[in-house]
Design an enzyme around this catalytic site. Structure first.
Site, PDB file in Angstrom:
ATOM      1  N   GLN A  17      -6.064 -13.181  16.708  1.00 47.48           N
ATOM      2  CA  GLN A  17      -5.592 -14.462  17.235  1.00 47.48           C
ATOM      3  C   GLN A  17      -6.267 -15.589  16.445  1.00 47.48           C
ATOM      4  OE1 GLN A  17      -6.787 -16.420  21.027  1.00 47.48           O
ATOM      5  NE2 GLN A  17      -4.656 -16.091  21.618  1.00 47.48           N
ATOM      6  N   TYR A  65      -5.904 -25.902  23.222  1.00 45.67           N
ATOM      7  CA  TYR A  65      -6.538 -26.002  21.909  1.00 45.67           C
ATOM      8  C   TYR A  65      -5.640 -26.813  20.968  1.00 45.67           C
ATOM      9  CZ  TYR A  65      -9.781 -22.819  24.045  1.00 45.67           C
ATOM     10  OH  TYR A  65     -10.698 -22.275  24.906  1.00 45.67           O
ATOM     11  N   ARG A 112       1.151 -17.453  20.884  1.00 49.56           N
ATOM     12  CA  ARG A 112       0.800 -17.526  22.301  1.00 49.56           C
ATOM     13  C   ARG A 112       1.064 -18.929  22.830  1.00 49.56           C
ATOM     14  NH1 ARG A 112      -4.983 -16.456  25.486  1.00 49.56           N
ATOM     15  NH2 ARG A 112      -4.142 -14.912  26.935  1.00 49.56           N
ATOM     16  N   GLY A 123      -6.215  -8.876  30.551  1.00 54.65           N
ATOM     17  CA  GLY A 123      -7.462  -9.443  30.083  1.00 54.65           C
ATOM     18  C   GLY A 123      -8.675  -8.819  30.732  1.00 54.65           C
TER      19      GLY A 123
END
Length: 373
Positions: free
Chosen positions: A97, A183, A230, A328
């Site tokens: 990622q 982000y 994502r 996760g």
């Protein structure tokens, strides 16, 4: 009818099952270099159909948390090569990622102790993770950012391209562009964090421009079939908000449809929180999002994430609502999660106090079913 445990080919990558290990920041790579402990951690979880690594910075400027790995030094790439070799030796598949945190950083982590960068000079009401002078880790407020100049943005796009090439050279099966969770790319998408007046701000089309430029560059460099992305349409993570998330993210997936991507990875609801979290006046329609992608010609696999347990994951794949399901916290505590899901075996409970920083405890010492027996 497909099941969670059936193989699937996504783009150029063939997976042995549809159980995905989600990206999980663990803060165990000092100096941004993966180490032998990281090798063991990922190797233990190689029975996943696909491993998506922890978020990994494309440049020093893209770093936002202490002891997270990078893709921009020879030492880091050598470390990642050991990880990918170990996962492949166990028959697994792994993508990295790729991350630029934007304003979710601290001056202590930036080149020359400079300000973090962002679409606009708006400080996030959020935290980052730093290492204290005594070697312990802890959370601190993010620093005030500076707004990126328009002429700096082609360089950001180039950084993504170079990181994608470095990832493939380090043995990864592909990359996931991190455009979620508040982000940098997500900061450009959201009206709360993007108040620019140039070609990258204002309208939805302008706010999505950087995302599309990054995806164009990455797919051209390594191929769309080795590229995923994502998205987190309604998460409030890292202080982001948009009043019209449906219109915004429908536009995003319609634009992504022109690439024959390996997959679209969608966080449903608030990351790590309620699946029904809402932004704007109406509940978000995730089925409509997928329909918009398909109607625009999108063929990438649809990966869902957030709060999935065994029953919900089984139903999502069997109904066709998802092609892949990412887990996760369950993967933190259960290195053999695929087998536990397959046999409906008891699950280890994750220890939250060891999530961030530290050593093997709470990282590579969770027992497998064989060890429990």
């Amino acid at each position: 009818m497909a099941t969670l445990f059936d193989p699937i080919t996504i783009g150029d990558i063939t997976l042995k099952n549809r159980v995905v290990m989600a990206p999980l920041t663990r803060n165990r790579s000092p100096k941004a270099v993966p180490n032998t402990l990281n090798v063991t951690y990922y190797e233990q979880r190689a029975t996943a159909g696909l491993i998506i690594t922890e978020a990994t910075a494309i440049t020093h400027q893209g770093q936002g948390y202490a002891d997270v790995p990078g893709l921009y030094t020879p030492e880091a790439l050598d470390g990642w090569r050991k990880v990918t070799d170990a996962v492949h030796a166990e028959g697994g598949k792994i993508v990295v990622q790729m991350w630029h945190v934007g304003r979710i950083s601290h001056t202590d982590l930036q080149p020359g102790n400079g300000k973090p960068v962002a679409p606009s000079a708006i400080r996030a009401k959020s935290k980052t993770y730093l290492i204290n002078e005594d070697g312990t880790g802890g959370f601190a407020d993010t620093s005030e950012p500076r707004a990126l100049e328009t002429d700096e943005l082609p360089g950001i796009v180039e950084d993504y391209r170079k990181a994608a090439r470095a990832a493939i050279d380090a043995g990864f099966d592909g990359v996931e562009v991190h455009a979620a969770n508040g982000y940098l790319i997500d900061q450009f998408l959201r009206s709360s964090s993007n108040q620019r007046t140039d070609a990258y701000g204002g309208s939805i089309e302008n706010r999505a421009r950087l995302l599309f430029e990054v995806m164009d560059a990455v797919t051209k460099e390594i191929g769309a079939g080795r590229t995923g992305i994502r998205l987190s349409p309604v998460t409030p993570a890292n202080d982001v908000f948009d009043a019209e998330p449906q219109a915004l993210f429908n536009h995003v997936v319609e634009g992504l449809a022109k690439h024959d991507l390996a997959y679209i990875h969608v966080i449903e609801g608030a990351t790590g929180g309620p699946r029904d979290h809402q932004q704007g006046d109406k509940p978000f329609d995730f089925a409509a999002l997928r329909a918009a992608y398909a109607a625009a010609g999108g063929k990438g696999a649809w990966m869902t994430n957030n709060g999935y347990d065994r029953d919900l994951a089984l139903k999502a794949v069997e109904s066709g609502d998802a092609d892949l399901v990412a887990f996760g916290k369950l993967f933190i505590a259960n290195p053999d999660l695929v087998e536990r899901l397959r046999t409906d075996a008891p699950l280890n409970e994750p220890h939250q106090e060891t999530f961030y920083g530290g050593g093997a405890e709470g990282y590579t010492d969770y027992p497998s079913l064989d060890q429990v027996a």
